[in-house]
Design an enzyme around this catalytic site. Structure first.
Site, short mmCIF file in Angstrom:
data_model
loop_
_atom_site.label_atom_id
_atom_site.label_comp_id
_atom_site.label_asym_id
_atom_site.label_seq_id
_atom_site.Cartn_x
_atom_site.Cartn_y
_atom_site.Cartn_z
N ASN A 1 0.85 -1.19 0.00
CA ASN A 1 0.00 0.00 0.00
C ASN A 1 0.89 1.25 0.00
O ASN A 1 1.75 1.40 0.87
CB ASN A 1 -0.90 -0.02 1.24
CG ASN A 1 -1.93 1.07 1.24
OD1 ASN A 1 -1.62 2.24 1.03
ND2 ASN A 1 -3.17 0.73 1.53
N HIS B 1 0.70 6.12 2.10
CA HIS B 1 1.43 7.04 2.96
C HIS B 1 2.53 7.79 2.22
O HIS B 1 3.04 8.80 2.73
CB HIS B 1 1.96 6.30 4.19
CG HIS B 1 0.87 5.92 5.15
ND1 HIS B 1 0.14 6.86 5.83
CD2 HIS B 1 0.34 4.72 5.47
CE1 HIS B 1 -0.77 6.25 6.58
NE2 HIS B 1 -0.67 4.96 6.37
N HIS C 1 -5.94 3.31 -1.51
CA HIS C 1 -7.28 3.63 -1.03
C HIS C 1 -7.65 5.02 -1.54
O HIS C 1 -7.10 6.02 -1.09
CB HIS C 1 -7.32 3.59 0.50
CG HIS C 1 -8.65 3.87 1.10
ND1 HIS C 1 -8.87 3.90 2.47
CD2 HIS C 1 -9.86 4.14 0.54
CE1 HIS C 1 -10.14 4.17 2.71
NE2 HIS C 1 -10.77 4.33 1.55
N ARG D 1 -9.91 7.61 -1.13
CA ARG D 1 -10.94 8.04 -0.19
C ARG D 1 -11.85 9.08 -0.82
O ARG D 1 -11.46 9.82 -1.72
CB ARG D 1 -10.28 8.61 1.07
CG ARG D 1 -9.50 7.60 1.89
CD ARG D 1 -8.94 8.25 3.14
NE ARG D 1 -10.01 8.70 4.01
CZ ARG D 1 -10.38 8.08 5.14
NH1 ARG D 1 -9.74 7.00 5.54
NH2 ARG D 1 -11.35 8.54 5.87
N ARG E 1 -7.81 12.62 0.74
CA ARG E 1 -6.79 13.17 1.65
C ARG E 1 -5.38 12.73 1.30
O ARG E 1 -4.41 13.35 1.73
CB ARG E 1 -7.10 12.79 3.11
CG ARG E 1 -6.92 11.32 3.42
CD ARG E 1 -7.04 11.04 4.91
NE ARG E 1 -8.35 11.38 5.41
CZ ARG E 1 -8.78 11.02 6.62
NH1 ARG E 1 -7.98 10.35 7.42
NH2 ARG E 1 -9.99 11.34 7.02
N GLU F 1 -8.86 -0.01 -2.86
CA GLU F 1 -9.74 0.09 -1.70
C GLU F 1 -10.65 1.29 -1.89
O GLU F 1 -10.21 2.35 -2.35
CB GLU F 1 -8.93 0.27 -0.41
CG GLU F 1 -8.12 -0.95 -0.02
CD GLU F 1 -7.38 -0.75 1.29
OE1 GLU F 1 -7.06 -1.74 1.94
OE2 GLU F 1 -7.12 0.43 1.66
N THR G 1 -8.19 3.65 8.62
CA THR G 1 -9.36 2.81 8.77
C THR G 1 -9.33 2.12 10.14
O THR G 1 -8.37 1.43 10.47
CB THR G 1 -9.43 1.76 7.65
OG1 THR G 1 -9.34 2.43 6.40
CG2 THR G 1 -10.74 1.00 7.72
N GLU H 1 -10.87 -9.49 3.45
CA GLU H 1 -9.62 -9.07 4.07
C GLU H 1 -9.90 -8.88 5.55
O GLU H 1 -10.71 -8.03 5.93
CB GLU H 1 -9.07 -7.78 3.47
CG GLU H 1 -7.75 -7.36 4.12
CD GLU H 1 -7.12 -6.14 3.48
OE1 GLU H 1 -6.38 -5.42 4.19
OE2 GLU H 1 -7.36 -5.90 2.27
N HIS I 1 -3.62 -4.40 7.89
CA HIS I 1 -3.76 -3.25 8.78
C HIS I 1 -2.86 -3.41 10.01
O HIS I 1 -3.07 -4.27 10.85
CB HIS I 1 -5.20 -3.01 9.24
CG HIS I 1 -5.39 -1.59 9.70
ND1 HIS I 1 -5.67 -0.55 8.83
CD2 HIS I 1 -5.32 -1.02 10.92
CE1 HIS I 1 -5.79 0.58 9.51
NE2 HIS I 1 -5.57 0.32 10.79
#
Length: 247
Positions: free
Chosen positions: A7, A10, A43, A45, A49, A70, A101, A151, A191
């Site tokens: 992922n 970040h 992801h 969103r 963001r 996602e 999340t 998941e 996660h």
């Protein structure tokens, strides 16, 4: 053998901190693939963001592995995913004020709604997944939604304050994996997993892929993206994947 899907959200978070052009999550994804990632996950969103629409479309055009997306179960995201055609979509809950999340979806009572949302993707041979806690009722509800994958949220395990609590959360995850397998659901985990707390999963069978982002990006800030991914990939490739955990 389980796979590693990286992922890169970040990386985008760091970019957005300065509203700058770099670091670019697309570039990071390319380096992750060089480090051995089996896929890239982002992801998108609703509040944008971190990951932007531009990132998703460029990733689709440039990565050599699989793209997993996602997203919330909204009409807007359904349209975008339909255009991008990722290899997999994963529905996740979203709260405006959360840092990340915080838990899995509550699927009970929404089975038909979610099944209807997933159907257009399934018709186009796009794999579908639902992000849920290791809860027997949620796993059963996911099965009733007609998804191919789930998941399991590993955040409670990752945040456990002591060994006893961590062991208890691990037991829940293992029980969830076994229940899902009995229902012919394929299982991913994600996660809060890092280079240390992932090690007990070397004794857990039935996991198709590990979705890991923050710990890899944090390590990449010190040693580089390619090496950070390679280090995690080597850990996961050392998992036998065919032995059951003993407590």
């Amino acid at each position: 053998m389980p796979e590693l899907v990286v992922n890169v959200d970040h990386i985008a978070t760091l970019r957005e901190a300065r509203k700058a052009r770099e670091p670019d999550p697309v570039h990071a994804a390319n380096l992750a693939e060089l480090g051995g990632a089996n896929g890239i996950i982002v992801h998108l969103r609703e509040d944008r963001r971190h990951i932007r629409d531009r990132d998703v479309y460029l990733l689709r055009d440039t990565i050599q592995t699989e793209l997993h997306l996602e997203m919330a179960a909204t009409e807007e995201m359904q349209q975008i995913a339909g255009e991008v055609k990722p290899e997999m979509i994963c529905l996740v809950p979203e709260k405006r004020q959360e840092l990340t999340t915080e838990g899995g979806m509550d699927l009970q009572g929404r089975e038909q709604e979610i099944a209807d949302f997933l159907r257009p993707f399934q018709v186009r041979n796009i794999k579908t997944s639902l992000f849920i806690d290791a809860n027997s009722k949620q796993i059963e509800a996911a099965y009733n939604c007609g998804t191919e994958y789930i998941e399991i949220h590993t955040g409670h395990y990752a945040d456990a304050p002591d060994h006893v609590s961590q062991k208890r959360e691990l037991e829940k995850i293992v029980n969830g994996i076994n229940q899902a397998r009995d229902l012919n659901l394929k299982v991913n985990l994600g996660h809060g997993l890092d280079y240390k707390n992932i090690l007990p999963f070397s004794k857990v069978s039935g996991v198709r892929e590990y979705s890991i982002g923050h710990s890899i990006v944090a390590r990449a800030a010190l040693v580089g993206m390619e090496r950070a991914v390679r280090d995690m990939s080597e850990i996961i490739r050392g998992f036998p994947g065919n032995v059951d955990i003993n407590f």
